[in-house]
Each structure stands twice: as C-alpha cells, then as structure tokens.
Design an enzyme around this catalytic site. Structure first.
Site, PDB file in Angstrom:
ATOM      1  CE  LYS A  52      30.310  34.538  34.350  1.00 21.84           C
ATOM      2  NZ  LYS A  52      30.891  35.511  35.247  1.00 21.84           N
ATOM      3  CD  GLU A  71      37.426  43.062  46.687  1.00 24.71           C
ATOM      4  OE1 GLU A  71      38.566  42.595  46.494  1.00 24.71           O
ATOM      5  OE2 GLU A  71      36.405  42.613  46.118  1.00 24.71           O
ATOM      6  NE  ARG A 114      40.520  39.154  49.341  1.00 22.33           N
ATOM      7  CZ  ARG A 114      40.385  38.215  48.418  1.00 22.33           C
ATOM      8  NH1 ARG A 114      40.568  38.501  47.156  1.00 22.33           N
ATOM      9  NH2 ARG A 114      40.062  36.988  48.752  1.00 22.33           N
TER      10      ARG A 114
HETATM   11  C1  LIG Z   1      37.092  39.304  46.864  1.00 19.25           C
HETATM   12  C2  LIG Z   1      35.870  39.198  45.986  1.00 19.25           C
HETATM   13  N1  LIG Z   1      35.415  40.281  45.348  1.00 19.25           N
HETATM   14  C3  LIG Z   1      34.325  40.198  44.565  1.00 19.25           C
HETATM   15  C4  LIG Z   1      33.665  39.017  44.412  1.00 19.25           C
HETATM   16  C5  LIG Z   1      32.378  38.938  43.610  1.00 19.25           C
HETATM   17  N2  LIG Z   1      32.525  38.100  42.437  1.00 19.25           N
HETATM   18  C6  LIG Z   1      32.096  36.830  42.383  1.00 19.25           C
HETATM   19  S1  LIG Z   1      32.392  36.096  40.940  1.00 19.25           S
HETATM   20  C7  LIG Z   1      33.113  37.462  40.328  1.00 19.25           C
HETATM   21  C8  LIG Z   1      33.653  37.461  38.942  1.00 19.25           C
HETATM   22  C9  LIG Z   1      34.741  36.489  38.796  1.00 19.25           C
HETATM   23  O1  LIG Z   1      35.216  36.546  37.502  1.00 19.25           O
HETATM   24  P1  LIG Z   1      36.169  35.413  36.984  1.00 19.25           P
HETATM   25  O2  LIG Z   1      37.204  35.127  38.007  1.00 19.25           O
HETATM   26  O3  LIG Z   1      36.654  35.807  35.647  1.00 19.25           O
HETATM   27  O4  LIG Z   1      35.238  34.147  36.904  1.00 19.25           O
HETATM   28  P2  LIG Z   1      34.029  33.871  35.891  1.00 19.25           P
HETATM   29  O5  LIG Z   1      32.780  34.288  36.614  1.00 19.25           O
HETATM   30  O6  LIG Z   1      34.246  34.660  34.655  1.00 19.25           O
HETATM   31  O7  LIG Z   1      34.081  32.436  35.676  1.00 19.25           O
HETATM   32  C10 LIG Z   1      33.093  38.508  41.255  1.00 19.25           C
HETATM   33  C11 LIG Z   1      33.585  39.866  41.023  1.00 19.25           C
HETATM   34  C12 LIG Z   1      34.171  37.901  45.099  1.00 19.25           C
HETATM   35  N3  LIG Z   1      33.576  36.709  45.035  1.00 19.25           N
HETATM   36  N4  LIG Z   1      35.268  38.008  45.867  1.00 19.25           N
END
Ligand SMILES: Cc1ncc(C[n+]2csc(CCOP(=O)(O)OP(=O)(O)O)c2C)c(N)n1
Lengths: 41, 601
Positions: free
Chosen positions: B288, B377, B405
């Site tokens: 990242k 969630e 959700r």
């Molecule tokens: C249902 C839900 N919960 C929380 C989030 C907040 N959120 C946005 S990006 C993220 C992290 C995602 O991590 P990953 O899938 O590994 O993607 P990366 O950012 O590492 O590319 C979170 C927790 C969200 N978008 N949707």
C-alpha cells in the site's frame, strides 16, 4: 433529506442542496409565518 | 494548477489505447500513472495509498482483459483512481470528490467501465459472480469477470458468502486478492495470518513457480493438457502446503502469490489465467502506498491524507490562532477511555475503523478491552451482544452507513434479546466527499422503529460526553434497551470540552431559546444551524423558539405537550432522511395526541 440520492460534496454544500443550511432554516421560519406552505426537505 | 500526464499516459484515453502499446511499454505507463496519481492527490486530496498499490495491477488488467466487455469490479473502490484515469476520466480527475465533480468511487452512472457502484467493502465477489452467471445464461462464454478485493475486505462475511457460491457456480470468475496486509489500519484476524503464511512459505513458492512454468506450457496445448496440469498442480500445492489450501477447498483454483508490482509478470500470469476456465483466485502481494516512500512507511496516515506537498511530504493542515473544537470522533475516543478507566466492565468494539472512530485511543491503553474485529459489521454487533449477555458495558462504534449491513444483528441479536448495547454511529448525516454510499442518512429511521432501541444525537461535544457517561452507568441497564448515539463527521462547536461528567435524563429534550409564534425542533449538531438561523432572524425582529429534542426515541412527551400548547407552527430539522426520521416521529406524536395540538404547518 428528501427521498433521493445526494451525491458528494462538502457537508455544507450538501446541507444547502438538501435545504437545511442556516439560511434555509431561517427562510422556512419566515415562510411559515407568512402562511406559505413550507416544502419540507 | 496544470498537471501534465507523462508522454504515454497523455495518449491513453481508453483502455483500447493502452492495448495498442507493446508489453515493453507497460512499465513506463505504470510509472507515469503512479506519478499522475501522486500529482493529483497531493493537490486535490482523496484516497492515496490504495491506488498507488494497484497501479501495475490496474494497468495489467486493462491491458490483458477486454474491458468493458470483460467486467472488472473493484471492491470498496477507493483504489480505483488509476482505473478512472485509464478509462476516460483523466481530464476531469481534478474534480474528483468535489461537488458536481466525479465520484471518488466507481459509479455505474459515471462510466461503462465502472461495472458496479461501490464504497462499502466486500461486495465485489458477489457482484462479479452475478455478472458471470448472467453471461453464462446468455451464452456469452467469452466474457471474463474479475473482482479485485483487498485482504481487508476479504475478512467480511459477504466475501465468504460470495466465494462459497462461486466455488460451485462454474463461471468465468477471477478473484484477485490484493494482499497488502493492510486495511485502513493494519489488517487483523486469522485469515491475515494464513495469507502471510502462504506468502512466506519458501518451499511452497519454489514449487509454485515450477508448476506455473509447466502450467503455462500446458495451457497453450489445449484442454486435455490443462486438466493434467491442473492435477499436477493441485497435488503439488496440497503436498507442499501440508493441508488443503483454504481457497481450493472452497472450489476456487488458487494461484500465486505473485508480486503485484512486476507488471510484465502480471501480464503473463493474467494472460494464462484468461485461458483457464472456471472460478479462480490470484493472490497478488502488493505494498500500500507503493512508490511514495512516506506512504509506504505510514500506511494508515496516507490512506487518505488530504492535500500535501509531494516533495517534502508535508500534509497541509489549517493553522488557527485559537483553540478549535475537537472532532466528535475524538471526543468519543477520549471519553470512552476515561470512562473505561473508572469502570472495568466497559469494552469498545470497532469493525476495522480504529483510526476512523478514534477507538485506537482505548486500544492503545487497554488492548484487551478495545477490539478491532476486522471489516465485519455483523460480527461486531453480535459479538457486542454476546459480551452484553455477560454484563459487559459495550460501546460498539460503527459508521452510520456501515451499520446498514448489520441490521438483522441489531434486531435479532440485540433488540429482541433486550441487550443494552451502546451503539455509537459515527459519520451520521452527510458524510461529505465520500458521497452517497457513505452518507449516514437513514439511521434515525431504521433504528427508531425497533423496540428496545433508543435514539439520541448530541448537539455538541458535552452532550456526547455526558450521554456516554450516563449510559455507561449500571442503572442504564434497567431499561433493557439498546441505544444509538449518532454524531457526524468532523468537528463540534466547543473547544473546551473536557468538563466533569454530568448525568443526563434519558428521553428528555431541552430548550435552547424561548420565542414566539414558531418553534424549531432540532436533533443533533444540526441544531447549531438553527442557532445561527435564530440569530439571523433576530436581526429582522423574528424570534422563534428553539428546542434541542436530543432523543428521536423516546420522544420527550411532556416537552412536546408544552410546545404544542404554545405553538401552532412547528419546524423540525434533522441531518437525516425525511421519511421515518425525527420529523416523522414528531408528526406521529402529534397525530396520536390530537387534543393537545393544532396540526403543524
Ligand atoms: C462495509 C465497510 N466497512 C468499512 C469500510 C471502511 N473502509 C474503507 S477502505 C477499508 C480498508 C480496506 O482494506 P483492503 O480491502 O485491504 O483494501 P486496501 O485499502 O488495503 O487496498 C475500510 C475498512 C467500508 N468501506 N465498508
């Protein structure tokens, strides 16, 4: 917020668009005093 | 400010243009794309690290697959800036996330390349599978369907539900697991450990490379050879991993891990996978923030840093000459720790938002009592319910829109069971630049209708603090009710907010300003707009009354009687949806109490 999808923007821009920024609230009060039916958003 | 794309990127208006280039030029395209993202985000803000991490993957996917006929689905979508830039939106990218500008997430209305609208996580596998099943039914067997999902998003139940179905659905589905070991904060849970184990198993990786080499050859020789290759590959994988591979046991053929930054290798792997039918998963290891050193080092900070000086890495912050009000989330975070220090029963739960909710403050001080449960969630709500059955006082912090959700868990696991879980819904109301997927528009309506659920919103930091204190006391448990405390993104109004705790009456509103003719009833911080409105009106000689009702449920009946006896004109204001919201609650109350009132205009 009305029954519609609001897109992105600053919170204030969206509050304005949806009609409840401070000026909108003030205006709603004035209109209700004039007995104009206020369209609630 | 004019930001110029590099010389190859300049001529890429659609993926068709990209596909005209030679493989040897793709490294340069990726470099230019990465630079363009750095240039744009440093000036205009937005999500940062995630898009940098998938630059090569984005380029390779659009190069190898025939998008938009082949369907590419991004999970969450905060990593799709490169995708947007390569798919015709480079010239409007400076409007990213701005009012009336392009969205910060893929959006079906915006482009045919955005096959599925996103913002919330873990939807990509199910959505791409739906598309793949439809293609199969229509006989469009040439079409490929690709879901790109992060290791964080993979921790959600929905992702597992999608894989569980995909494994038996026999479609052209390719899941790309973009594994950077990060959610917004470091990823958590057993799956993360499992992925790390595979990635670091040297023995497995040695065999994998060999199998890949053989498989590549067989693929070019036709289906029968592919079947043989597949058997060899599975046998080797099984032996080397000493147990069946998790994804393989779900019926997905597992490939990888591959280096997600080696563009040429990625292209050749994807070319091979294109010819392997059925559901499969490619495990890509990425970093990242790749290519911007500071973002690689502090990945949480650079998830969405705001605007910054790309040379020095200084993140621009407004400088004020007087103390500013804190963010509501920080009031939550600090207050919870203070309360937890006095009350050993208190616990904090967050589904993957330690920094975003400020639960990280308590997590740091009390790692056993404040838990990040991953992007989960539904689990967050039910695990809170489980804790509550044992007498713990649980503050479960979830963004308002993400709570959507977990609705069944709120009903089934909390309300029906009369469990006094305290839900703190951050980002209630308009979320701002993240847009409709993130607006916390519906929580008053969806929580208010539930038995054994109260709904409160503080007008300021002190109200939040005092209500948190009040519901943390054992006597709150006598109500046998859960409570929703909703507050918005951003700052409050009181710089000096660390005051001694005061108990608040449950279900009671308060008067902010006496007045004549019209009563304004507000709930939550939007009440501060009403204060400003009253000041503006006072200059014109108009003096409405203003009440901060605090609770959408239970409504303060005695205050409403008083208001309705005094006023025949009432305006309600809330940062939430009209139908079913606080205004509806007041209307319902008036309808039920006709004698006390004149219908409001
Ligand atoms: C249902 C839900 N919960 C929380 C989030 C907040 N959120 C946005 S990006 C993220 C992290 C995602 O991590 P990953 O899938 O590994 O993607 P990366 O950012 O590492 O590319 C979170 C927790 C969200 N978008 N949707």
């Amino acid at each position: 917020m009305a029954d519609q999808i609001y897109e992105h923007g600053t919170q204030m821009e969206l509050h304005r668009e949806s009609g409840f920024a401070p000026e909108d609230i003030a205006q709603a009060v004035e209109k209700i005093l004039e007995n104009v039916k206020v369209k609630v958003l | 400010m004019l930001i110029e794309p590099g010389e190859l990127l300049r001529d890429i208006h659609t993926p068709e243009d990209l596909r005209k280039l030679a493989p040897s030029q793709l490294y340069q395209v990726s470099t230019e794309l990465r630079q363009y993202i750095i240039d744009m985000v440093s000036v205009y803000g937005g999500h940062f690290g995630a898009s940098l991490g998938v630059v090569e993957l984005t380029t390779a996917l659009h190069y190898v697959f025939n998008t938009p006929d082949d369907q590419l689905v991004w999970d969450v979508g905060h990593q799709a800036y490169g995708h947007k830039i390569l798919t015709g939106r480079r010239e409007v990218f400076h409007t990213n996330r701005l009012y009336k500008g392009i969205s910060g997430f893929p959006k079906r209305k915006e482009s045919e390349y955005d096959t599925f609208g996103v913002g919330h996580s873990s939807t990509s596998i199910s959505a791409a599978l739906g598309m793949a099943i439809a293609s199969k039914l229509k006989g469009e067997t040439h079409r490929q369907h690709i879901a790109v999902i992060g290791d964080g998003a993979m921790t959600a139940g929905l992702a597992f539900e999608g894989m569980n179905h995909a494994g038996v659905a026999d479609t052209n589905l390719l899941i790309i697991l973009n594994d950077n070991c990060m959610s917004i904060d470091p990823n958590v849970g057993a799956l993360k450990d499992y992925l790390t184990d595979i990635t670091t198993s040297q023995l497995y990786n040695k065999f994998r490379d060999e199998v890949w080499r053989i498989l590549g050859k067989f693929n070019r020789l036709g289906v029968r050879f592919q079947q043989i290759a597949s058997k060899v590959e599975n046998a080797v994988k099984g032996t080397v991993l000493k147990q069946s591979n998790f994804f393989e046991s779900l019926g997905l053929r597992y490939f990888g891990p591959v280096d997600g930054h080696d563009i040429n290798h990625l292209v050749s792997v994807l070319e091979d996978l294109k010819h392997i039918p059925g559901p499969k998963i490619l495990h890509c290891v990425t970093v990242k923030g790749k290519g911007y050193e500071l973002a690689e080092k502090d990945q949480t900070k650079w998830h969405a840093p705001g605007t910054f000086d790309k040379i020095t890495g200084e993140i621009y912050k407004k400088i004020y000459d007087k103390p500013q009000p804190p963010k509501y989330q920080d009031v939550f975070g600090h207050t919870l720790l203070e309360l937890a220090q006095q009350n050993p029963k208190i616990m904090g739960i967050t589904p993957a938002m330690p920094s975003g909710s400020s639960l990280n403050i308590m997590m740091k001080a009390m790692p056993d009592r404040a838990l990040d449960v991953g992007i989960a969630e539904q689990h967050a709500v039910t695990v809170s319910a489980g804790l509550a059955t044992q007498g713990q006082t649980v503050f479960c912090n979830i963004y308002s829109s993400f709570m959507q959700r977990a609705y069944d868990q709120v009903v089934h696991d909390v309300c029906i069971q009369e469990l006094p879980v305290i839900f703190c819904l951050d980002r209630a109301g308009f979320a701002g630049a993240d847009g409709p997927t993130h607006h916390g528009a519906y929580d008053i309506a969806y929580m208010r209708c539930l038995p054994n659920m109260m709904v409160f919103s503080p007008m300021n930091e002190l109200e939040l603090r005092n209500l948190m204190f009040t519901v943390s006391l054992d006597e709150f448990k006598k109500y046998k009710s859960a409570i929703t405390i909703r507050y918005p993104r951003g700052e409050g109004v009181i710089p000096d907010w660390r005051k001694p705790f005061e108990k608040m009456p449950i279900g009671k509103g308060r008067i902010i300003q006496e007045g004549e003719e019209v009563a304004i009833l507000t709930i939550g911080p939007i009440g501060n707009y009403a204060v400003t409105a009253c000041q503006q009106l006072a200059k014109k000689g108009i003096n409405p009354a203003h009440y901060d009702m605090r609770f959408a449920k239970p409504l303060d009946s005695s205050l409403l009687h008083e208001i309705c006896q005094k006023f025949d004109k009432i305006i309600t204001v809330e940062d939430g949806c009209l139908q079913g919201g606080f205004g509806s609650a007041v209307l319902e109350w008036i309808a039920e109490n006709p004698k006390t009132t004149i219908p409001p205009k």
